[in-house]
Every structure is written in structure tokens, then in C-alpha cells.
Motif scaffolding. Structure first.
Motif, short mmCIF file in Angstrom:
data_model
loop_
_atom_site.label_atom_id
_atom_site.label_comp_id
_atom_site.label_asym_id
_atom_site.label_seq_id
_atom_site.Cartn_x
_atom_site.Cartn_y
_atom_site.Cartn_z
N VAL A 89 0.83 -1.20 0.00
CA VAL A 89 0.00 0.00 0.00
C VAL A 89 0.87 1.25 0.00
N PHE A 90 0.63 2.12 -0.96
CA PHE A 90 1.26 3.45 -0.95
C PHE A 90 0.55 4.32 0.07
N CYS A 91 -0.77 4.44 -0.07
CA CYS A 91 -1.57 5.18 0.90
C CYS A 91 -3.04 4.85 0.67
N GLY A 135 2.45 0.62 -4.01
CA GLY A 135 1.29 -0.26 -3.87
C GLY A 135 0.01 0.52 -4.07
N THR A 136 -1.07 0.01 -3.50
CA THR A 136 -2.39 0.60 -3.68
C THR A 136 -2.42 2.08 -3.28
N ALA A 137 -3.04 2.88 -4.14
CA ALA A 137 -3.20 4.32 -3.87
C ALA A 137 -4.66 4.67 -4.16
N ALA A 140 5.16 3.52 -10.82
CA ALA A 140 4.22 2.67 -10.09
C ALA A 140 4.59 1.20 -10.19
N ALA A 141 4.32 0.48 -9.12
CA ALA A 141 4.52 -0.97 -9.11
C ALA A 141 3.49 -1.64 -10.01
N PRO A 173 8.39 -3.63 -11.70
CA PRO A 173 8.24 -4.52 -10.53
C PRO A 173 8.41 -3.71 -9.25
N VAL A 174 7.73 -4.15 -8.19
CA VAL A 174 7.70 -3.36 -6.95
C VAL A 174 9.10 -3.09 -6.41
#
Length: 273
Positions: A82-84, A123-125, A141-142, A200-201
Motif C-alpha cells: 500500500v502506498f496510501c 502499492g495501492t493508492a 508505479a509498481a 516490478p515493486v
């Protein structure tokens, strides 16, 4: 040279009759030569934005703006998932979201920040997390990252910058994201032209730093004026008008019901007021 700084500012948060003291924000600041890396470090809370964290981000960006040796800023989140996750709904329900010390995130989301910002979206934003990403000039972005503006699902509005999405992608695509609240992949946003690199992340931060280093190697005044002129070609947001428009929504029964329903893992019961 890398310098690691942990910004921990104690704040008093009034929750009803209870005062919680020493609620430390979780924002890390690393200096990598002319590049400042700002990390939201609340992985246990999906890097959600409560008042202390927004204060920490504001102080970090204030520091970056005042330091002439900082030529670019990289914004990222802790962890690889998770990004934020956006606004901390527990803080919203408690009424403490507005208890922000210092400039808060508005220092770079509600104005043209003078120095380039590269978002390293690990991650998820979603929600406010997506709005933080939109405040960045470049995005790495990943592959696993997901983006979305789910505010309408909670009876809220993406008023922290989400409604400026049509400045970055075509209006029909922006409306789809804003009106459905459905998430999209980093690859899809790349196709829309919003994401600069999808990697890739493990490569997100290194690639973001590579872009930041390329920018930092250029003339700082030329970089800042180029950014100001390019962004200036877009219509500036009327924040006073936006605030007046969205205030009734954020204070509505539906807004509180949306947050409660999310916390209770049930469908919301909308009343339209």
C-alpha cells in the motif's frame, strides 16, 4: 551521502472528553544528495492519512522547499502493498482529521510546489492516496499497484485533488474513475498517460530515484521555472470555491454513514442528506 531523519512531532488530539497526548506521526525523511525521499511509514494502518501523518508530510515538504540543496523530492510509502489508503476513516469519525499542526499536505497538493515531485507508488493508492499521487509531477508505479477514487462509495467527494483528474487524463476516463469509484491497475493508468513508468515493486524506488537524479543534475532555477510554466498552462483550482461546495457533503449524515458502514463491513444506508 544518505541522511535518515525521522520526523516525530507530538500533538494533542481531542477525542470527545479524552485528550490523547504524544500521538507521533510516522513520516520518514532520507536525504540522498540533492534528492529528499519522504516516506509515509504507517504500514500497520495501510499508510492512511490521520492528522499527525498529514502534519509530518507538511513539515517534510516545508523543509524540502526551504533547503536550497534539495533539487527534487521522491514521495513513497512503507511496505510493498500500500502506498496510501487515503483518509483514516477512524480519525474522520472521531473528528480529529482537521487537527493538523503546520502546513499539512496542502503545501504540495493545493499549490504548485516549486520543486519537482516524483511519486514512487509502491502499492495501492486510493482516495487521498490517489490524490497524493496526483500532486506528484512524475509517477513510477509498481505493477501490482491499484488506483481509485472510492469517495462516492462512502458518500464523500475526492475534494483533495481528485476532481482535478481531467487535467491529467481525458474527461470520460476521469469521470469513470470518479463516478464509479472502481479501482484501476497501474498498467491501465499508464495507458491513460498518467503513469510514467510501470515496474516490478522492487524497482519502484530505484527508478524514481534515477528520474530524480536526472532532474537534480539540471539547472535548479531552469527546472523550477519550467515546471511552473508547464503547470501554469493548466487551469488553477479555485480552492475557496471547492471548499464551499464540498463542505455540506463532508458534514452530511451520508458521509458519517459511509465511514461507519466501511468500519462495520456492511453496505451503507444512504439518506441523501
Amino acid at each position: 551521502m544518505v541522511r535518515n531523519i525521522r520526523i516525530d512531532v507530538d500533538v494533542d488530539i481531542d477525542v470527545g472528553a479524552i485528550v490523547l497526548k504524544g500521538a507521533a506521526m510516522s513520516v520518514d525523511v532520507d536525504r540522498r544528495g540533492p534528492v529528499m525521499v519522504v516516506t509515509i511509514n504507517r504500514p500497520e494502518a495501510a499508510n492512511a492519512l490521520d492528522a499527525p501523518t498529514m502534519s509530518g508530510l507538511g513539515h517534510a515538504f516545508e523543509q524540502a522547499e526551504k533547503d536550497d540543496e534539495v533539487r527534487a523530492v521522491v514521495l513513497t510509502g512503507a511496505g510493498e502493498r500500500v502506498f496510501c489508503a487515503g483518509m483514516d476513516l477512524k480519525a474522520f469519525l472521531s473528528g480529529t482529521v482537521a487537527d493538523i499542526d503546520g502546513p499539512g499536505i496542502g503545501i504540495f497538493t493545493r499549490r504548485v510546489f516549486p520543486k519537482p515531485i516524483i511519486g514512487a507508488i509502491n502499492g495501492t493508492a486510493v482516495g487521498g492516496g490517489f490524490e497524493l499521487a496526483l500532486a506528484c509531477d512524475l509517477l513510477v508505479a509498481a505493477e501490482s499497484a491499484r488506483f481509485g477514487l472510492p469517495e462516492v462509495k462512502r458518500g464523500l467527494i475526492a475534494a483533495g485533488g481528485g476532481t482535478r483528474l481531467p487535467q491529467r487524463i481525458p474527461l470520460p476516463l476521469a469521470l469513470e474513475l470518479g463516478l464509479t469509484g472502481a479501482p484501476v491497475s497501474a498498467a491501465r493508468l499508464g495507458e491513460m498517460g498518467l503513469v510514467n513508468r510501470v515496474v516490478p515493486v522492487a524497482e519502484v524506488l530505484p527508478v524514481a530515484l534515477e528520474l530524480a537524479d536526472q532532474i537534480a543534475a539540471n539547472g535548479p532555477l531552469a527546472v523550477q521555472v519550467t515546471k511552473a510554466m508547464m503547470v501554469g498552462e493548466l487551469t488553477a483550482a479555485d480552492w475557496d470555491g471547492i471548499a464551499a461546495t464540498v463542505a455540506p457533503v463532508f458534514g452530511s449524515e451520508d458521509a458519517k454513514e459511509g465511514a461507519r458502514a466501511f468500519a462495520e463491513k456492511r453496505p451503507p444506508n444512504w439518506v441523501g442528506r
